[in-house]
Structure formats: structure tokens, C-alpha cells
Motif scaffolding. Structure first.
Motif, PDB file in Angstrom:
ATOM      1  N   PHE A 196      -4.518   6.216   3.927  1.00  0.00           N
ATOM      2  CA  PHE A 196      -4.820   5.633   2.614  1.00  0.00           C
ATOM      3  C   PHE A 196      -5.404   6.652   1.643  1.00  0.00           C
ATOM      4  CE2 PHE A 196      -5.291   1.991   5.586  1.00  0.00           C
ATOM      5  CZ  PHE A 196      -4.302   1.183   5.065  1.00  0.00           C
ATOM      6  N   THR A 228       0.828  -1.216   0.000  1.00  0.00           N
ATOM      7  CA  THR A 228       0.000   0.000   0.000  1.00  0.00           C
ATOM      8  C   THR A 228       0.855   1.256   0.000  1.00  0.00           C
ATOM      9  OG1 THR A 228      -0.165  -0.057   2.417  1.00  0.00           O
ATOM     10  CG2 THR A 228      -1.900  -1.175   1.154  1.00  0.00           C
ATOM     11  N   MET A 237      -3.398   6.917  -1.631  1.00  0.00           N
ATOM     12  CA  MET A 237      -3.110   5.712  -2.416  1.00  0.00           C
ATOM     13  C   MET A 237      -3.887   5.795  -3.726  1.00  0.00           C
ATOM     14  SD  MET A 237      -3.264   1.705  -1.225  1.00  0.00           S
ATOM     15  CE  MET A 237      -4.962   1.415  -1.663  1.00  0.00           C
ATOM     16  N   PRO A 249      -7.958  -0.359   3.099  1.00  0.00           N
ATOM     17  CA  PRO A 249      -7.165   0.144   1.955  1.00  0.00           C
ATOM     18  C   PRO A 249      -8.018   0.445   0.734  1.00  0.00           C
ATOM     19  CG  PRO A 249      -6.021  -1.672   3.010  1.00  0.00           C
ATOM     20  CD  PRO A 249      -7.371  -1.597   3.654  1.00  0.00           C
TER      21      PRO A 249
END
Length: 246
Positions: free
Chosen positions: A94, A40, A97, A125
Motif C-alpha cells: 500500500f 486499492t 497508493m 489501506p
């Protein structure tokens, strides 16, 4: 991971079978559990050092997609007996991401040693990553589930009030089997009706071991008997007993 990508030329030279077969434009990363946590960060997630406040940005732009299997979720819910073992995950973010990723979770993967949030904790995630997202997370019974790739069933077509409904299709005509009319009493049926059952061929009766012997053995016996002085009647008697002799 970045060191591996920097040394692709060295790797291809060390392994001749890889020469010309590595597609450097489509590099992917995959990781499970804490390995998924590392993946991640390579896909854009960031962590903050709680002591110095420094943000660690490990985004690797050469990685174009990733697969994350059962990675730890957000860190503000770490309350299990082993939560201190992954204290570095308490500040994971997150929201940065942005690299496309397939997040895979298990509907019975309850990591109670880290948190009491349940299996949905591993979907963070995907849920906390920025859009666009292909779909909402889904889970498969007793196995694993892909947070993406889920499809919604198509909606039925809407119909206006004045639109006529299509008439139901008529069933195809069914053909009735033809049967031979019954034969009146006192008359014989025409042709071969009703058909007679097929006859089962009879198997030949099994022969004795002497009858299954080849004929040349009996001719050889006859030559031996004649040379030994046996009479013709004894030879004929042997021929009657053994029909295979000539």
C-alpha cells in the motif's frame, strides 16, 4: 475498469440519457471487501507475483479518488483457515497508493477466517498508504467508520500570566410578576378581580327522530290526511305531537 473508461463514447451513444452528463474529469472507484482490494490497486497499490517476482502496477491515472469498504489488509498476517483462498493478497504493497481515498472500516468486522489481527486489519489501506493524510482512523460503534474525515476538538486558547481574566457576565435582571394586592376584609374587589371561570355553553337537548324530520314531510302528511277525510282536530293533534309541522 480501464476498458469502461476507454469506451465512454460508446456508452453515451448507447444510452442517450447519459449524453453530456458524464464528467470524465472526476472519475471515482468504490469497492467492498475483495472489490475494495481491486479498488486499492486501481488507486496505486501493487502486488508481486510470488512465482515470477513480477510487480503488477494497475494504477489508473484517470481515476481521481476512491472509496474502499472493508478491504483486506497486509498479507503477512494471513493465518486464518481461508487465508489460502486469497493467496494473491500476501504481497500487497500500500505504500504506492497515492490517489486520494476514503477508507471505511467496521469496529466489529473481525475477519477471523483470514486473520486473527481483528477489525484493525481492514484499516491497513489507510495506515500503510503514503501521506498526506487528513486524520487518523476512527470507528463508529456497531456500524462502520471512516478512516479519514475525523476531526480533532479545538484546543482552548492559551493565556499569558499578565493577561487579565474577563469578568463573568452579570445575569440579566429578572422581572418579578406583578400581583393584585389582597382585598381588605369587608370590601368588595375592584373591577372583575378575581376573574370568574369561563362558562361552558350548554348543549341543546337532543330532539327525537320525529322532531329532526323536515317540515315538508308533515305538510305532505297533512295533505294526505285531508284527502283521506280526517277531521281538523286530528290534524291539530298531529301538529301538537310534531312541532315541526306548519
Amino acid at each position: 475498469m480501464s476498458q469502461i473508461l476507454d469506451q465512454f463514447d460508446l456508452i453515451e451513444n448507447a444510452v442517450p440519457q447519459l449524453a453530456g452528463r458524464v464528467n470524465r474529469e472526476h472519475v471515482a472507484v468504490a469497492g467492498h471487501s475483495l472489490g475494495g482490494f481491486t479498488a486499492t490497486q486501481l488507486l496505486g497499490a501493487r502486488i508481486t507475483d510470488p512465482e515470477t517476482g513480477e510487480i503488477a502496477d494497475l494504477l489508473e491515472p484517470r481515476i481521481k479518488q476512491g472509496i474502499v469498504f472493508a478491504a483486506p489488509g497486509r498479507g503477512d498476517v494471513l493465518n486464518g483457515p481461508m487465508a489460502d483462498a486469497i493467496d494473491f493478497a500476501r504481497t500487497i504493497d500500500f505504500s504506492t497508493m497515492t490517489t486520494p481515498a476514503l477508507v471505511v472500516i467496521g469496529d466489529k468486522d473481525d475477519s477471523q477466517h483470514f486473520t486473527d489481527l481483528g477489525p484493525d486489519w481492514h484499516a491497513d489501506p489507510y495506515l500503510l498508504a503514503p501521506p498526506p493524510k487528513p486524520s487518523s482512523p476512527s470507528s463508529a460503534p456497531n456500524t462502520s467508520s471512516a478512516a479519514s474525515r475525523a476531526t480533532t476538538p479545538p484546543k482552548p486558547p492559551t493565556r499569558t500570566p499578565n493577561e487579565s481574566r474577563p469578568s463573568p457576565a452579570s445575569p440579566p435582571p429578572t422581572s418579578t410578576p406583578t400581583s393584585t394586592p389582597p382585598t381588605p376584609p369587608g370590601k368588595k374587589p375592584h373591577g372583575n378581580w378575581p376573574p370568574s371561570p369561563p362558562s361552558t355553553p350548554s348543549r341543546p337537548a337532543s330532539r327525537s327522530a320525529h322532531e329532526r324530520l323536515p317540515a315538508w314531510i308533515f305538510r305532505w302528511w297533512r295533505t294526505i290526511w285531508r284527502s283521506a277525510g280526517f277531521s281538523r282536530r286530528e290534524i291539530c293533534r298531529s301538529r301538537t305531537t310534531h312541532p315541526g309541522a306548519r
